[in-house]
Design a protein around this motif. Structure first.
Motif, PDB file in Angstrom:
ATOM      1  N   LEU A  62      68.758  28.861  40.060  1.00  0.00           N
ATOM      2  CA  LEU A  62      67.573  28.631  39.504  1.00  0.00           C
ATOM      3  C   LEU A  62      67.335  28.478  37.752  1.00  0.00           C
ATOM      4  CD1 LEU A  62      65.316  30.813  41.586  1.00  0.00           C
ATOM      5  CD2 LEU A  62      65.583  28.649  41.904  1.00  0.00           C
ATOM      6  N   GLU A  63      67.948  29.078  37.308  1.00  0.00           N
ATOM      7  CA  GLU A  63      68.236  29.129  35.811  1.00  0.00           C
ATOM      8  C   GLU A  63      68.431  27.865  35.260  1.00  0.00           C
ATOM      9  OE1 GLU A  63      66.533  31.271  33.782  1.00  0.00           O
ATOM     10  OE2 GLU A  63      66.184  32.601  35.792  1.00  0.00           O
ATOM     11  N   LYS A  64      69.593  27.144  35.787  1.00  0.00           N
ATOM     12  CA  LYS A  64      69.969  25.839  35.446  1.00  0.00           C
ATOM     13  C   LYS A  64      68.940  24.920  35.829  1.00  0.00           C
ATOM     14  CE  LYS A  64      73.768  22.696  36.023  1.00  0.00           C
ATOM     15  NZ  LYS A  64      73.753  22.116  34.586  1.00  0.00           N
ATOM     16  N   LEU A  65      68.486  24.999  36.941  1.00  0.00           N
ATOM     17  CA  LEU A  65      67.351  24.060  37.359  1.00  0.00           C
ATOM     18  C   LEU A  65      66.202  24.035  36.464  1.00  0.00           C
ATOM     19  CD1 LEU A  65      66.831  23.828  41.358  1.00  0.00           C
ATOM     20  CD2 LEU A  65      67.013  22.027  40.025  1.00  0.00           C
ATOM     21  N   TYR A  66      65.667  25.149  36.042  1.00  0.00           N
ATOM     22  CA  TYR A  66      64.677  25.469  35.210  1.00  0.00           C
ATOM     23  C   TYR A  66      64.806  24.697  33.794  1.00  0.00           C
ATOM     24  CZ  TYR A  66      62.827  29.096  38.314  1.00  0.00           C
ATOM     25  OH  TYR A  66      62.399  29.867  39.372  1.00  0.00           O
ATOM     26  N   VAL A  67      66.034  24.934  33.267  1.00  0.00           N
ATOM     27  CA  VAL A  67      66.432  24.286  32.031  1.00  0.00           C
ATOM     28  C   VAL A  67      66.564  22.554  32.205  1.00  0.00           C
ATOM     29  CG1 VAL A  67      68.392  23.920  30.404  1.00  0.00           C
ATOM     30  CG2 VAL A  67      67.732  26.428  31.095  1.00  0.00           C
ATOM     31  N   ASP A  68      67.075  22.344  33.097  1.00  0.00           N
ATOM     32  CA  ASP A  68      67.261  20.842  33.222  1.00  0.00           C
ATOM     33  C   ASP A  68      65.924  20.169  33.525  1.00  0.00           C
ATOM     34  OD1 ASP A  68      69.823  21.322  32.940  1.00  0.00           O
ATOM     35  OD2 ASP A  68      70.678  21.008  35.052  1.00  0.00           O
ATOM     36  N   GLY A  82      59.858  17.678  29.330  1.00  0.00           N
ATOM     37  CA  GLY A  82      59.862  17.702  27.662  1.00  0.00           C
ATOM     38  C   GLY A  82      59.119  19.046  27.161  1.00  0.00           C
ATOM     39  N   LYS A  83      59.102  19.853  28.358  1.00  0.00           N
ATOM     40  CA  LYS A  83      58.659  21.397  27.750  1.00  0.00           C
ATOM     41  C   LYS A  83      58.970  22.211  29.117  1.00  0.00           C
ATOM     42  CE  LYS A  83      53.885  20.366  28.916  1.00  0.00           C
ATOM     43  NZ  LYS A  83      52.300  20.661  28.512  1.00  0.00           N
ATOM     44  N   LEU A 106      55.922  17.965  39.720  1.00  0.00           N
ATOM     45  CA  LEU A 106      57.213  18.446  40.105  1.00  0.00           C
ATOM     46  C   LEU A 106      58.181  17.261  40.479  1.00  0.00           C
ATOM     47  CD1 LEU A 106      58.699  21.255  39.692  1.00  0.00           C
ATOM     48  CD2 LEU A 106      58.325  21.696  42.064  1.00  0.00           C
ATOM     49  N   TYR A 107      57.724  16.537  41.445  1.00  0.00           N
ATOM     50  CA  TYR A 107      58.731  15.498  42.073  1.00  0.00           C
ATOM     51  C   TYR A 107      59.116  14.448  40.924  1.00  0.00           C
ATOM     52  CZ  TYR A 107      57.112  16.629  46.675  1.00  0.00           C
ATOM     53  OH  TYR A 107      56.745  17.292  47.723  1.00  0.00           O
ATOM     54  N   LYS A 108      58.082  14.167  39.906  1.00  0.00           N
ATOM     55  CA  LYS A 108      58.376  13.250  39.086  1.00  0.00           C
ATOM     56  C   LYS A 108      59.393  13.832  37.959  1.00  0.00           C
ATOM     57  CE  LYS A 108      53.938  11.251  38.606  1.00  0.00           C
ATOM     58  NZ  LYS A 108      52.826  10.642  37.940  1.00  0.00           N
ATOM     59  N   TYR A 109      59.375  15.232  37.676  1.00  0.00           N
ATOM     60  CA  TYR A 109      60.512  15.842  36.753  1.00  0.00           C
ATOM     61  C   TYR A 109      61.812  15.862  37.586  1.00  0.00           C
ATOM     62  CZ  TYR A 109      56.009  18.077  35.087  1.00  0.00           C
ATOM     63  OH  TYR A 109      54.746  18.157  34.689  1.00  0.00           O
ATOM     64  N   ILE A 110      61.846  16.014  38.851  1.00  0.00           N
ATOM     65  CA  ILE A 110      62.904  16.029  39.685  1.00  0.00           C
ATOM     66  C   ILE A 110      63.610  14.547  39.479  1.00  0.00           C
ATOM     67  CG2 ILE A 110      63.944  16.172  41.859  1.00  0.00           C
ATOM     68  CD1 ILE A 110      61.802  18.383  42.445  1.00  0.00           C
ATOM     69  N   GLU A 111      62.848  13.621  39.730  1.00  0.00           N
ATOM     70  CA  GLU A 111      63.052  12.237  39.886  1.00  0.00           C
ATOM     71  C   GLU A 111      63.970  11.814  38.482  1.00  0.00           C
ATOM     72  OE1 GLU A 111      59.802  10.411  42.838  1.00  0.00           O
ATOM     73  OE2 GLU A 111      59.724  10.237  40.482  1.00  0.00           O
ATOM     74  N   GLU A 112      63.160  12.158  37.335  1.00  0.00           N
ATOM     75  CA  GLU A 112      63.613  12.070  35.972  1.00  0.00           C
ATOM     76  C   GLU A 112      65.217  12.584  35.624  1.00  0.00           C
ATOM     77  OE1 GLU A 112      64.272  10.626  32.058  1.00  0.00           O
ATOM     78  OE2 GLU A 112      62.648  10.104  33.525  1.00  0.00           O
ATOM     79  N   MET A 113      65.047  14.194  36.051  1.00  0.00           N
ATOM     80  CA  MET A 113      66.311  14.747  35.713  1.00  0.00           C
ATOM     81  C   MET A 113      67.658  14.046  36.457  1.00  0.00           C
ATOM     82  SD  MET A 113      67.048  18.693  37.039  1.00  0.00           S
ATOM     83  CE  MET A 113      67.200  18.162  38.502  1.00  0.00           C
ATOM     84  N   LEU A 114      67.481  13.825  37.778  1.00  0.00           N
ATOM     85  CA  LEU A 114      68.464  13.236  38.750  1.00  0.00           C
ATOM     86  C   LEU A 114      68.638  11.811  38.267  1.00  0.00           C
ATOM     87  CD1 LEU A 114      67.307  14.751  42.104  1.00  0.00           C
ATOM     88  CD2 LEU A 114      69.160  15.740  40.507  1.00  0.00           C
TER      89      LEU A 114
END
Length: 540
Positions: free
Chosen positions: A22-28, A34-35, A78-86
């Motif tokens: 979880l911690e790595k997920l939260y950071v990424d 952007g925040k 959340l979906y948008k953040y996951i898409e951007e991260m991956l």
């Protein structure tokens, strides 16, 4: 936000940390956003990682089955953040098509903890039996999307019917079930309770309402997003979606519930009504002198609204094809495909729900706030409304508001059909053709008829074929009670139709010869007798 409130949010779905970093997920994700993620965003993420659908998250967090708030939160954030991260980590853009794909994508990206490690051909001793069992349990948990399913924490009776349908689906492998019944009889609640009882026997549960006539494209897309997100392509053709659904229901054990199917059905009786109106509103002799050839007219069949025929194709294919899943429909009217496919020993069945009994009626009244309800009062309420739960609840509200909670005073005034009850019956009655309406009027006046008497006493001399078709259609609309070869109506329907006849008579009172009531002697004689018995002659 208070410290206690924040702590509570952080504890919800906390079991996700057992299997996910979880911690790595939260950071990424914070980097992609952007925040930092908000506590609510972290909570919803943990819920998804635990395998919960938006509807289940809404149920646990907000104590409601409505998933709209959670869906909006996920889609817009959340979906948008996951898409951007991956997408930063992959050569191509990654798309989160639905909630069930989140765990698959994040696991491939390496955010899931690896509990099983092979060393020298043996399992790492740090992997405990408890964790193995936990993962096994998570894998066997069915994916469920309840949409806008109603709350069934208060449920009345139906034990026999639930047992019967459960047997059909689990033991006899019935693949298509239709729940029929008048409006208000409890089909929707029954379907949800049944699905709750059966959920552990299926890999996927999807419950959807067609009450507001959602398009087949939308409904098929939502189902495929749950049971096969990888194979679904947004914007694909209807025929492809149907084929994919059939294929998925063969390869998985799924329970799909479509509620309020009657909302996408109609009977095209406009032409017939228009042609008959002039005859019925004219003088009696006009019936004989009319140029209309009644034998050339047909009772309209139950059809799908334009643009909704794809539902009929899906129902047809799932009824005819072999598969290990089950499609459950609820409707006031039986779709045309079902009649040819159903049978007592066939994999397509239909069940007509009838009214509740006296004790269940008494239970409803008590839950509506009546402290003491004697058996005689509950018996009379049950009989007047044929055990229809919605009608009983509406009547109970009226008793509180208009009769100061005195059931005996309500029963003395004799009026049965009013307000919401009248509106519900109007909605069904207005769908009928003229021949169907005449049959209903005759049954209201005479109590019951067999087919021979019906044919003899109909005001319009229609063919026997037309009479048979009209009676069959009324049965498919859940409006007739059958006893061997005779047909009758429930008490509440009789009262409703008598009031309609009274109104019709008053409407044409200035020209008695042109009245629908007095255009045929049986209407005049039998109605007067019925009014005397029912003490409704004063209204006339």
């Amino acid at each position: 936000m208070s410290t206690s409130r924040r702590r509570k949010i952080e504890e919800e779905f906390i079991e996700a940390k057992n299997n996910w970093d979880l911690e790595k997920l939260y950071v990424d994700l914070a980097s992609a956003k952007g925040k930092a993620l908000t506590p609510v965003e972290k909570k919803f993420l943990r819920g998804l990682l635990c395998g919960f659908s938006p509807a289940e998250i809404a149920s646990k967090v907000y104590k409601t089955r409505s998933s709209s708030t959670v869906r909006v939160y996920l889609s817009n954030g959340l979906y948008k953040y996951i898409e951007e991260m991956l997408s930063r980590q992959a050569p191509d853009f990654i798309k989160v098509k639905n909630w069930s794909r989140v765990t698959q994508l994040l696991e491939k990206a390496g955010y899931k903890k690896v509990w099983l490690q092979i060393e020298s051909g043996t399992l790492n001793t740090t992997f405990s039996k408890t964790k193995a069992q936990e993962i096994a349990n998570n894998k066997s948990t069915p994916m469920q999307d309840w949409g806008e399913a109603v709350d069934t924490s208060i449920f009345y009776g139906r034990k026999k019917e639930l047992t019967q349908v459960e047997k059909w689906i689990l033991q006899e492998k019935v693949r298509l079930v239709v729940l029929l019944g008048m409006g208000g009889i409890g089909k929707t609640t029954f379907s949800v309770r049944l699905a709750e009882l059966l959920k552990d026997n299926f890999d996927f549960i999807v419950w959807r309402s067609l009450r507001f006539a959602a398009s087949p494209e939308v409904i098929f897309e939502q189902i495929l997003e749950v049971i096969s997100p990888e194979s679904f392509t947004k914007g694909q053709s209807i025929s492809r979606s149907i084929s994919q659904l059939v294929s998925c229901l063969r390869s998985t054990r799924s329970l799909i519930i479509l509620d309020h199917v009657d909302s996408i059905l109609y009977s095209n009786s406009n032409i017939e009504v228009q042609e008959y109106t002039e005859v019925l509103s004219a003088k009696t002799s006009a019936i004989a002198n009319s140029n209309i050839n009644v034998n050339n007219l047909n009772v309209p069949s139950i059809q799908y609204l334009p643009g909704y025929e794809a539902f009929g194709e899906l129902i047809q294919r799932l009824g005819e094809s072999q598969h290990q899943s089950c499609l459950l429909l609820t409707s006031r009217e039986k779709p045309q495909e079902i009649a040819a496919l159903e049978g007592n020993t066939l994999p397509v069945r239909s069940l007509k729900l009838t009214g509740l009994n006296q004790l269940q009626t008494k239970e409803i009244l008590e839950l509506k706030g009546f402290a003491t309800v004697n058996l005689e009062e509950s018996q009379q309420i049950m009989q007047r409304y044929a055990g229809n739960p919605l009608f009983i609840k509406l009547a109970a509200t009226a008793i509180h508001e208009l009769f100061a909670g005195k059931i005996d005073e309500f029963l003395q005034q004799e009026t049965v059909v009013f307000g919401g009850i009248r509106s519900c019956l109007d909605e069904q009655f207005n769908r009928l053709s003229v021949v169907e309406k005449q049959i209903m009027y005759l049954l209201a006046i005479n109590g019951d008829f067999d087919l021979k008497k019906l044919q003899k006493n109909l005001m319009l001399r229609v063919s026997q074929r037309l009479t048979l078709e009209a009676v069959e259609l009324l049965q498919r609309r859940s409006l007739l009670e059958t006893d061997e070869s005779s047909f009758s109506l429930t008490p509440v329907l009789k009262e409703y139709l008598i009031e309609k006849l009274i109104e019709e008579n008053l409407k044409f009172s200035r020209d008695e010869a042109g009245s629908l009531l007095f255009a045929h002697t049986i209407f005049e004689k039998q109605l007067k007798n019925h009014l005397k018995v029912s003490r409704l002659n004063t209204e006339l």
